[in-house]
Design an enzyme around this catalytic site. Structure first.
Site, PDB file in Angstrom:
ATOM      1  N   ARG A   2      -9.317   1.068   9.619  1.00 41.40           N
ATOM      2  CA  ARG A   2      -8.545  -0.270  10.070  1.00 41.40           C
ATOM      3  C   ARG A   2      -9.735  -0.959  10.852  1.00 41.40           C
ATOM      4  O   ARG A   2      -9.504  -2.286  11.274  1.00 41.40           O
ATOM      5  CB  ARG A   2      -7.386  -0.003  11.313  1.00 41.40           C
ATOM      6  CG  ARG A   2      -6.061   0.191  10.839  1.00 41.40           C
ATOM      7  CD  ARG A   2      -5.467  -0.720   9.846  1.00 41.40           C
ATOM      8  NE  ARG A   2      -4.199  -1.204  10.168  1.00 41.40           N
ATOM      9  CZ  ARG A   2      -3.062  -0.506   9.773  1.00 41.40           C
ATOM     10  NH1 ARG A   2      -3.147   0.650   9.016  1.00 41.40           N
ATOM     11  NH2 ARG A   2      -2.038  -1.027  10.327  1.00 41.40           N
ATOM     12  N   ARG A  42       0.096  -8.650  13.507  1.00 46.52           N
ATOM     13  CA  ARG A  42      -0.538  -7.837  12.688  1.00 46.52           C
ATOM     14  C   ARG A  42      -1.538  -8.496  11.682  1.00 46.52           C
ATOM     15  O   ARG A  42      -2.329  -8.088  11.416  1.00 46.52           O
ATOM     16  CB  ARG A  42       0.585  -6.964  11.671  1.00 46.52           C
ATOM     17  CG  ARG A  42       1.199  -5.947  12.796  1.00 46.52           C
ATOM     18  CD  ARG A  42       2.721  -5.576  12.162  1.00 46.52           C
ATOM     19  NE  ARG A  42       2.533  -4.935  11.007  1.00 46.52           N
ATOM     20  CZ  ARG A  42       3.381  -4.702  10.042  1.00 46.52           C
ATOM     21  NH1 ARG A  42       4.686  -5.587  10.244  1.00 46.52           N
ATOM     22  NH2 ARG A  42       3.314  -4.065   9.085  1.00 46.52           N
ATOM     23  N   ARG A  70      11.669  -1.941  11.022  1.00 46.33           N
ATOM     24  CA  ARG A  70      10.894  -1.432  11.666  1.00 46.33           C
ATOM     25  C   ARG A  70      10.555  -2.703  12.920  1.00 46.33           C
ATOM     26  O   ARG A  70      10.638  -3.829  12.514  1.00 46.33           O
ATOM     27  CB  ARG A  70       9.633  -1.382  10.718  1.00 46.33           C
ATOM     28  CG  ARG A  70       9.384  -0.001  10.491  1.00 46.33           C
ATOM     29  CD  ARG A  70       8.095   0.059   9.302  1.00 46.33           C
ATOM     30  NE  ARG A  70       6.589  -0.763   9.796  1.00 46.33           N
ATOM     31  CZ  ARG A  70       5.812  -0.451   9.192  1.00 46.33           C
ATOM     32  NH1 ARG A  70       5.750   0.269   8.023  1.00 46.33           N
ATOM     33  NH2 ARG A  70       4.579  -0.984   9.626  1.00 46.33           N
ATOM     34  N   ARG A  75      11.885  -5.934   4.515  1.00 44.98           N
ATOM     35  CA  ARG A  75      11.577  -4.355   4.162  1.00 44.98           C
ATOM     36  C   ARG A  75      12.625  -3.889   5.209  1.00 44.98           C
ATOM     37  O   ARG A  75      13.024  -4.341   6.352  1.00 44.98           O
ATOM     38  CB  ARG A  75      10.326  -4.066   4.721  1.00 44.98           C
ATOM     39  CG  ARG A  75      10.324  -2.470   4.994  1.00 44.98           C
ATOM     40  CD  ARG A  75       8.706  -1.920   5.062  1.00 44.98           C
ATOM     41  NE  ARG A  75       7.984  -2.721   6.199  1.00 44.98           N
ATOM     42  CZ  ARG A  75       6.543  -2.436   6.297  1.00 44.98           C
ATOM     43  NH1 ARG A  75       6.096  -1.891   5.166  1.00 44.98           N
ATOM     44  NH2 ARG A  75       6.148  -3.162   7.050  1.00 44.98           N
ATOM     45  N   LYS A  90       0.759  -1.408  -0.010  1.00 43.81           N
ATOM     46  CA  LYS A  90       0.013  -0.049  -0.059  1.00 43.81           C
ATOM     47  C   LYS A  90       0.660   1.330  -0.001  1.00 43.81           C
ATOM     48  O   LYS A  90       0.691   2.230  -0.769  1.00 43.81           O
ATOM     49  CB  LYS A  90      -0.974   0.101   1.139  1.00 43.81           C
ATOM     50  CG  LYS A  90      -1.820  -1.055   1.510  1.00 43.81           C
ATOM     51  CD  LYS A  90      -2.687  -1.091   2.735  1.00 43.81           C
ATOM     52  CE  LYS A  90      -1.937  -0.907   3.923  1.00 43.81           C
ATOM     53  NZ  LYS A  90      -1.116  -2.184   4.305  1.00 43.81           N
TER      54      LYS A  90
END
Ligand code: AP5
Length: 210
Positions: free
Chosen positions: A90, A168, A157, A124, A15
Site C-alpha cells: 500500500r 481512503r 463495513r 457494498r 480487487k
C-alpha cells in the site's frame, strides 16, 4: 499462467471480487491484508484492537502491524505455489519489503473513474460470517439483507461510510498510487479497465496475465 500476482487499485475497484474468482481458477490463495486485519479485529486480538481505529477512519494501519500479519500468512504452505496479494503493498516501504522476500510475476492495476468507485463502495454489503461481498445494485443477495450462503444478516463495513470513503481515496492517491511507477519501472505493471460487469473484468484480467 503467472502465479505470484499483486492486485493493485483504489478502494472499491473490485480487487477482492476478482481475487476470489482468479484464486479459485488457479488454485492459489487469495491473500487480502484487509480481510486478515478484519479477522483480527473480529477476534479482538491485540493486533486487531490496535488496527481497528485506523481502519474505521480509512487510514492505513501502521506498516509494522501489517507486515507481521502478512509475513506470517505468506509463510503458510499453501502460498508456496503462488498467491494473489490483494491490498498489499500500500506504500513504497511495503513494496520494498515485499521485493526483499519474494519475486513477483505481475502486478495488475485496476482502473475506474472516482464516481464509480464511490458508487460501488456505498452499495457494498458483506456477510460478517463468510465474508461474501454483495452490492445493493450490482450483486444483490437473493433475500434482501441476508447472505445467500448462510443466511447471516449482511452489514456495511464501517469504512464504507462517506467520510471514511473520502479518506481512503485520498490515502490511495497520496501513498499507494506512487507504486504504479515503481512496478512500471520494474516491468511488472499490467493496467486493466475495471468498468463493466465482473465477468467482463475477469476476462481482461486473464488476458493481462497470459
Ligand atoms: P481493504 O480491505 O484492502 O480495502 P480496499 O483496498 O479499500 O479495497 P476494498 O475492499 O474497499 O475494495 P475492492 O477493490 O476489494 O472492491 P470489492 O471487490 O469489494 O483495506 C481496508 C483497510 O484495511 C484499509 O483502509 C487500511 O486501514 C487497512 N489495510 C489493508 N491493507 C493494508 C496495508 N497493506 N497497509 C496498511 N493498511 C492496510 O468491490 C467493491 C464493491 O463493488 C462490492 O460491493 C462489489 O460487489 C462491487 N463490484 C465489484 N466488481 C464490480 C463490477 N465489475 N461491477 C459492479 N460492481 C462491482
Amino acid at each position: 499462467m503467472m502465479r505470484h500476482i499483486v492486485f493493485l487499485g483504489p478502494p472499491g475497484v473490485g480487487k477482492g471480487t476478482q481475487s476470489a474468482t482468479l484464486a479459485k481458477e488457479l488454485g492459489i490463495p487469495h491473500l487480502s491484508t484487509g480481510d486478515l486485519l478484519r479477522s483480527a479485529v473480529a477476534a479482538r486480538t491485540p493486533l486487531g484492537l490496535e488496527a481497528q481505529g485506523h481502519m474505521d477512519d480509512g487510514r492505513l494501519v501502521p506498516d509494522e502491524l501489517v507486515l507481521r500479519i502478512l509475513t506470517e500468512r505468506l509463510a503458510g504452505p499453501d502460498a508456496r505455489a503462488g498467491f494473489i496479494l490483494d491490498g498489499f503493498p500500500r506504500n513504497l516501504g511495503q513494496a520494498q519489503k515485499l521485493d526483499a522476500i519474494t519475486t513477483l510475476d505481475a502486478v495488475v492495476s485496476f482502473e475506474l473513474p472516482a464516481n464509480l468507485l464511490v458508487e460501488r463502495l456505498s452499495g457494498r454489503r458483506v456477510c460478517p460470517t463468510c465474508q461474501t461481498v454483495y452490492n445493493l445494485t450490482t450483486r444483490p443477495p437473493k433475500v434482501p439483507g441476508r447472505c445467500d450462503r448462510d443466511g447471516t444478516e449482511l452489514i456495511q463495513r464501517p469504512d464504507d461510510r462517506p467520510e471514511a470513503i473520502a479518506t481512503r481515496l485520498a490515502v490511495y492517491a497520496e501513498q499507494t498510487a506512487p507504486l504504479l511507477g515503481h512496478y512500471r519501472r520494474a516491468g511488472l505493471l499490467r493496467a486493466i479497465d475495471a468498468t463493466g460487469n465482473p465477468d467482463e473484468v475477469a476476462a481482461r484480467v486473464r488476458g493481462a496475465l497470459r
